[in-house]
Design a protein around this motif. Structure first.
Motif, PDB file in Angstrom:
ATOM      1  N   ASP A 148     -51.541  22.053 -43.970  1.00 64.35           N
ATOM      2  CA  ASP A 148     -52.076  21.490 -45.222  1.00 64.35           C
ATOM      3  C   ASP A 148     -51.472  20.117 -45.495  1.00 64.35           C
ATOM      4  O   ASP A 148     -52.177  19.181 -45.916  1.00 64.35           O
ATOM      5  CB  ASP A 148     -51.787  22.424 -46.394  1.00 64.35           C
ATOM      6  CG  ASP A 148     -52.562  23.733 -46.335  1.00 64.35           C
ATOM      7  OD1 ASP A 148     -53.704  23.717 -45.835  1.00 64.35           O
ATOM      8  OD2 ASP A 148     -52.029  24.756 -46.796  1.00 64.35           O
ATOM      9  N   ILE A 149     -50.167  19.973 -45.267  1.00 64.59           N
ATOM     10  CA  ILE A 149     -49.487  18.697 -45.512  1.00 64.59           C
ATOM     11  C   ILE A 149     -50.030  17.616 -44.588  1.00 64.59           C
ATOM     12  O   ILE A 149     -50.347  16.496 -45.024  1.00 64.59           O
ATOM     13  CB  ILE A 149     -47.966  18.852 -45.326  1.00 64.59           C
ATOM     14  CG1 ILE A 149     -47.385  19.747 -46.436  1.00 64.59           C
ATOM     15  CG2 ILE A 149     -47.275  17.493 -45.329  1.00 64.59           C
ATOM     16  CD1 ILE A 149     -45.931  20.088 -46.247  1.00 64.59           C
ATOM     17  N   LYS A 150     -50.161  17.946 -43.306  1.00 65.80           N
ATOM     18  CA  LYS A 150     -50.636  16.956 -42.339  1.00 65.80           C
ATOM     19  C   LYS A 150     -52.056  16.498 -42.667  1.00 65.80           C
ATOM     20  O   LYS A 150     -52.370  15.301 -42.616  1.00 65.80           O
ATOM     21  CB  LYS A 150     -50.581  17.547 -40.933  1.00 65.80           C
ATOM     22  CG  LYS A 150     -49.166  17.788 -40.414  1.00 65.80           C
ATOM     23  CD  LYS A 150     -49.177  18.368 -39.021  1.00 65.80           C
ATOM     24  CE  LYS A 150     -47.782  18.677 -38.528  1.00 65.80           C
ATOM     25  NZ  LYS A 150     -46.929  17.465 -38.434  1.00 65.80           N
ATOM     26  N   GLU A 151     -52.914  17.434 -43.034  1.00 65.80           N
ATOM     27  CA  GLU A 151     -54.288  17.077 -43.357  1.00 65.80           C
ATOM     28  C   GLU A 151     -54.370  16.300 -44.670  1.00 65.80           C
ATOM     29  O   GLU A 151     -55.149  15.352 -44.801  1.00 65.80           O
ATOM     30  CB  GLU A 151     -55.155  18.342 -43.437  1.00 65.80           C
ATOM     31  CG  GLU A 151     -55.342  19.060 -42.106  1.00 65.80           C
ATOM     32  CD  GLU A 151     -56.218  18.266 -41.155  1.00 65.80           C
ATOM     33  OE1 GLU A 151     -57.451  18.460 -41.168  1.00 65.80           O
ATOM     34  OE2 GLU A 151     -55.666  17.426 -40.409  1.00 65.80           O
ATOM     35  N   ALA A 152     -53.552  16.681 -45.647  1.00 63.61           N
ATOM     36  CA  ALA A 152     -53.540  15.957 -46.920  1.00 63.61           C
ATOM     37  C   ALA A 152     -53.029  14.531 -46.730  1.00 63.61           C
ATOM     38  O   ALA A 152     -53.522  13.584 -47.357  1.00 63.61           O
ATOM     39  CB  ALA A 152     -52.683  16.693 -47.942  1.00 63.61           C
ATOM     40  N   ASP A 159     -58.028  11.701 -54.084  1.00 62.10           N
ATOM     41  CA  ASP A 159     -58.434  12.325 -55.347  1.00 62.10           C
ATOM     42  C   ASP A 159     -58.952  13.746 -55.119  1.00 62.10           C
ATOM     43  O   ASP A 159     -58.722  14.638 -55.936  1.00 62.10           O
ATOM     44  CB  ASP A 159     -59.495  11.479 -56.033  1.00 62.10           C
ATOM     45  CG  ASP A 159     -58.912  10.239 -56.691  1.00 62.10           C
ATOM     46  OD1 ASP A 159     -57.951  10.380 -57.464  1.00 62.10           O
ATOM     47  OD2 ASP A 159     -59.396   9.137 -56.413  1.00 62.10           O
ATOM     48  N   ASP A 160     -59.657  13.948 -54.013  1.00 60.88           N
ATOM     49  CA  ASP A 160     -60.151  15.291 -53.699  1.00 60.88           C
ATOM     50  C   ASP A 160     -58.997  16.264 -53.500  1.00 60.88           C
ATOM     51  O   ASP A 160     -59.056  17.415 -53.958  1.00 60.88           O
ATOM     52  CB  ASP A 160     -61.009  15.257 -52.425  1.00 60.88           C
ATOM     53  CG  ASP A 160     -62.295  14.467 -52.604  1.00 60.88           C
ATOM     54  OD1 ASP A 160     -62.838  14.463 -53.727  1.00 60.88           O
ATOM     55  OD2 ASP A 160     -62.752  13.853 -51.619  1.00 60.88           O
ATOM     56  N   VAL A 161     -57.940  15.817 -52.834  1.00 66.49           N
ATOM     57  CA  VAL A 161     -56.780  16.685 -52.613  1.00 66.49           C
ATOM     58  C   VAL A 161     -56.127  17.071 -53.939  1.00 66.49           C
ATOM     59  O   VAL A 161     -55.760  18.227 -54.168  1.00 66.49           O
ATOM     60  CB  VAL A 161     -55.754  16.010 -51.686  1.00 66.49           C
ATOM     61  CG1 VAL A 161     -54.480  16.857 -51.578  1.00 66.49           C
ATOM     62  CG2 VAL A 161     -56.351  15.791 -50.299  1.00 66.49           C
ATOM     63  N   THR A 192     -63.023  22.750 -45.981  1.00 63.46           N
ATOM     64  CA  THR A 192     -63.281  21.671 -45.048  1.00 63.46           C
ATOM     65  C   THR A 192     -64.162  20.607 -45.696  1.00 63.46           C
ATOM     66  O   THR A 192     -65.104  20.914 -46.423  1.00 63.46           O
ATOM     67  CB  THR A 192     -63.988  22.204 -43.783  1.00 63.46           C
ATOM     68  OG1 THR A 192     -63.160  23.216 -43.183  1.00 63.46           O
ATOM     69  CG2 THR A 192     -64.221  21.091 -42.784  1.00 63.46           C
ATOM     70  N   GLY A 193     -63.808  19.334 -45.459  1.00 64.86           N
ATOM     71  CA  GLY A 193     -64.600  18.237 -45.988  1.00 64.86           C
ATOM     72  C   GLY A 193     -63.981  16.911 -45.631  1.00 64.86           C
ATOM     73  O   GLY A 193     -62.855  16.842 -45.106  1.00 64.86           O
ATOM     74  N   THR A 194     -64.670  15.839 -45.924  1.00 67.70           N
ATOM     75  CA  THR A 194     -64.131  14.488 -45.691  1.00 67.70           C
ATOM     76  C   THR A 194     -63.335  14.055 -46.928  1.00 67.70           C
ATOM     77  O   THR A 194     -63.663  13.077 -47.603  1.00 67.70           O
ATOM     78  CB  THR A 194     -65.284  13.494 -45.416  1.00 67.70           C
ATOM     79  OG1 THR A 194     -66.210  13.547 -46.516  1.00 67.70           O
ATOM     80  CG2 THR A 194     -66.001  13.827 -44.126  1.00 67.70           C
ATOM     81  N   PHE A 195     -62.295  14.802 -47.185  1.00 67.87           N
ATOM     82  CA  PHE A 195     -61.534  14.636 -48.423  1.00 67.87           C
ATOM     83  C   PHE A 195     -60.797  13.303 -48.460  1.00 67.87           C
ATOM     84  O   PHE A 195     -60.263  12.830 -47.453  1.00 67.87           O
ATOM     85  CB  PHE A 195     -60.523  15.772 -48.572  1.00 67.87           C
ATOM     86  CG  PHE A 195     -61.125  17.148 -48.603  1.00 67.87           C
ATOM     87  CD1 PHE A 195     -62.114  17.470 -49.524  1.00 67.87           C
ATOM     88  CD2 PHE A 195     -60.688  18.129 -47.718  1.00 67.87           C
ATOM     89  CE1 PHE A 195     -62.660  18.736 -49.568  1.00 67.87           C
ATOM     90  CE2 PHE A 195     -61.226  19.404 -47.750  1.00 67.87           C
ATOM     91  CZ  PHE A 195     -62.225  19.704 -48.669  1.00 67.87           C
TER      92      PHE A 195
END
Length: 510
Positions: free
Chosen positions: A213-217, A257-259, A251-254
């Motif tokens: 989660d951290i890496k993707e955020a 702000d989305d996070v 899943t999305g192109t976050f």
């Protein structure tokens, strides 16, 4: 008819019998407990006024002010744009710039303390301080006073507002972006610092996210940077990773702000924030069931802080005898609370910066990203001695000029300024010595002027007590504790009963 008349008579009688209790309000002990927990000390007049209110009315009155602009004017040298110099500085110019930042940092700290002393809305300033210790930044790393100034105003603006709005604003704040290394976060080489701290320290708490989660955020936050000339947040599209991410099972192109919205959608966020507010206002050990009850209010009200704080401050645990005297005053509460309670006139709080630092709480410079731990950590052999010495000097002084010798206050600052901001070695020795003396004189004069402006009006506090009908222990003593035996008072001191109250260890708690 007779039956209904009897019921009506009983109702009237009941109303008459209960009216005096309702009119009496919550009383002195409850008023002091509420005001000290939610502000910085309490004057006798404030306690008298709130004692006539019910608990509900008192809490509603505290929550009524809208956060906004401070009442203390900013010094001239704290006005203006936020950016760093855009041209490359030589060594001498760099040292002068750093030295100027140090002077302005001292002014900003003193200005904030002065605002705490004079604010008509102490809860707003308490929450400003709370958010400073939640969304932590430090001037020691940020190194731009104007960015710390703007962040301080941001916390004040949303002090009692909406947590979701504050989370978005604080996350994009330039001081935060610099402090957590987010200003250089770019696609292909994402920096995980901010992504980790926004989950661990700002919203979810430990154990409610994964390393993935951290890496993707961190990828989602790429592109958030600052314009160093203007000192404002800048989104750099070329630095942003617009690819697909998977965060919290979604899943999305976050983007960033989305996070933040994903974090706000998690119930752990409301529990985490309410748990911290509980430890700030109620007790060191939160009640899980009560935290969940208040957190539910927080979520249902879409993260509005006033309804959540109202539920917290009207909870049975807040008013419980077991939780009175259960919290240790922070250094800011100790210093500002004592000065406010005794109605000491402090136009400029600069002389008290050293006292706060020695007690372990230097404003605008928390020890690390987790902030000040508070509670028992406030007390150790060194800080307890400093607290005691501060109160002893105060108890013996009619004027603070004798309490805070200017030379002693600035001795350390002068050493730091002389060593860290030494003049350019290219200058000849007499010129270096002259510049050093000028700098030291600047610091000394600032403290001298501030000390000379401080006064303890003779007998003013005692007159206020007499006017309100309160005793000294009603004002300064934690509920549920017996007042100490009066100690011998020195000449020209405050009354010996008040001195005894201030110097007793129980004065350290609230």
């Amino acid at each position: 008819m007779r039956h209904f008349s009897t019921i009506g008579l009983l109702a009237v009688l009941c109303a008459v019998l209960t009216a005096p209790a309702m009119a009496a309000g919550m009383g002195v002990a409850d008023a002091r407990h509420l005001l000290v927990r939610t502000g910085f000390g309490a004057t006798p007049e404030e306690i008298q006024r709130f004692s006539a209110l019910s608990r509900e009315a008192a809490v509603d009155q505290l929550l009524q002010p809208a956060a906004g602009l401070p009442v203390t004017p900013l010094p001239d040298n704290l006005q203006g744009a936020a950016g760093r110099p855009t041209t490359r500085l030589n060594e001498q110019e760099r040292r002068e710039y750093v030295f100027d930042q140090r002077l302005r940092n001292a002014d900003l700290r003193a200005w904030w303390l002065t605002e705490m002393l004079h604010t008509p809305a102490p809860l707003v300033e308490r929450m400003t301080l709370f958010w400073h210790n939640h969304f932590v930044s430090s001037e020691r790393k940020v190194r731009q006073v104007s960015l710390m100034r703007d962040q301080n105003q941001l916390f004040r603006q949303y002090a009692l507002g909406n947590f979701g709005t504050l989370l978005h604003a604080a996350s994009k704040d330039p001081a935060m972006l610099l402090y957590l290394d987010a200003a250089t976060n770019r696609a292909g080489a994402p920096n995980e610092n901010f992504a980790r701290e926004v989950m661990e320290l700002f919203t979810l708490g430990e154990g409610h996210y994964t390393e993935a989660d951290i890496k993707e955020a961190a990828r989602a936050f790429t592109g958030w940077s600052i314009d160093r000339r203007l000192g404002t947040m800048e989104f750099r599209k070329a630095w942003h990773d617009g690819g697909e991410k998977r965060i919290f099972g979604k899943t999305g192109t976050f983007d960033g702000d989305d996070v933040l919205d994903l974090l706000l959608a998690r119930p752990e966020t409301s529990r985490f924030v309410i748990g911290k507010l509980w430890r700030e206002f109620v007790s060191p050990t939160p009640d899980a069931a009560e935290v969940e009850r208040v957190a539910r209010v927080f979520r249902e009200q879409r993260y509005e802080l006033k309804p959540a704080l109202r539920a917290l401050l009207l909870s049975k645990d807040f008013w419980s005898d077991a939780n009175r005297g259960a919290l240790i005053k922070s250094p800011v509460e100790m210093v500002v609370g004592t000065l406010r309670t005794l109605q000491i006139d402090v136009p400029d709080a600069l002389p008290f910066l050293r006292t706060l630092r020695e007690q372990g709480q230097e404003l605008l410079a928390p020890p690390n990203v987790k902030g000040w731990p508070g509670h028992d950590a406030w007390i150790n052999a060194s800080t307890l001695l400093e607290r005691k010495q501060f109160l002893e000097r105060l108890a013996r002084a009619e004027e603070l000029g004798s309490m805070l010798p200017p030379a002693a206050i600035e001795r350390r600052e002068q050493r730091v300024a002389s060593a860290a901001q030494a003049p350019d070695e290219a200058m000849d020795a007499p010129a270096r010595q002259q510049l050093r003396q000028q700098r030291q004189a600047q610091l000394q004069q600032r403290v001298l002027s501030a000390v000379q402006a401080i006064r303890i009006p003779s007998g003013a506090w005692q007159q206020t007590l007499s006017r309100t009908g309160l005793q000294a222990e009603d004002v300064v003593w934690a509920s549920g504790h017996e007042a100490p035996t009066p100690m011998m008072a020195a000449a020209n001191s405050v009354p010996r009963d008040l001195r005894s109250l201030l110097l007793d260890p129980v004065y350290q708690i609230k």
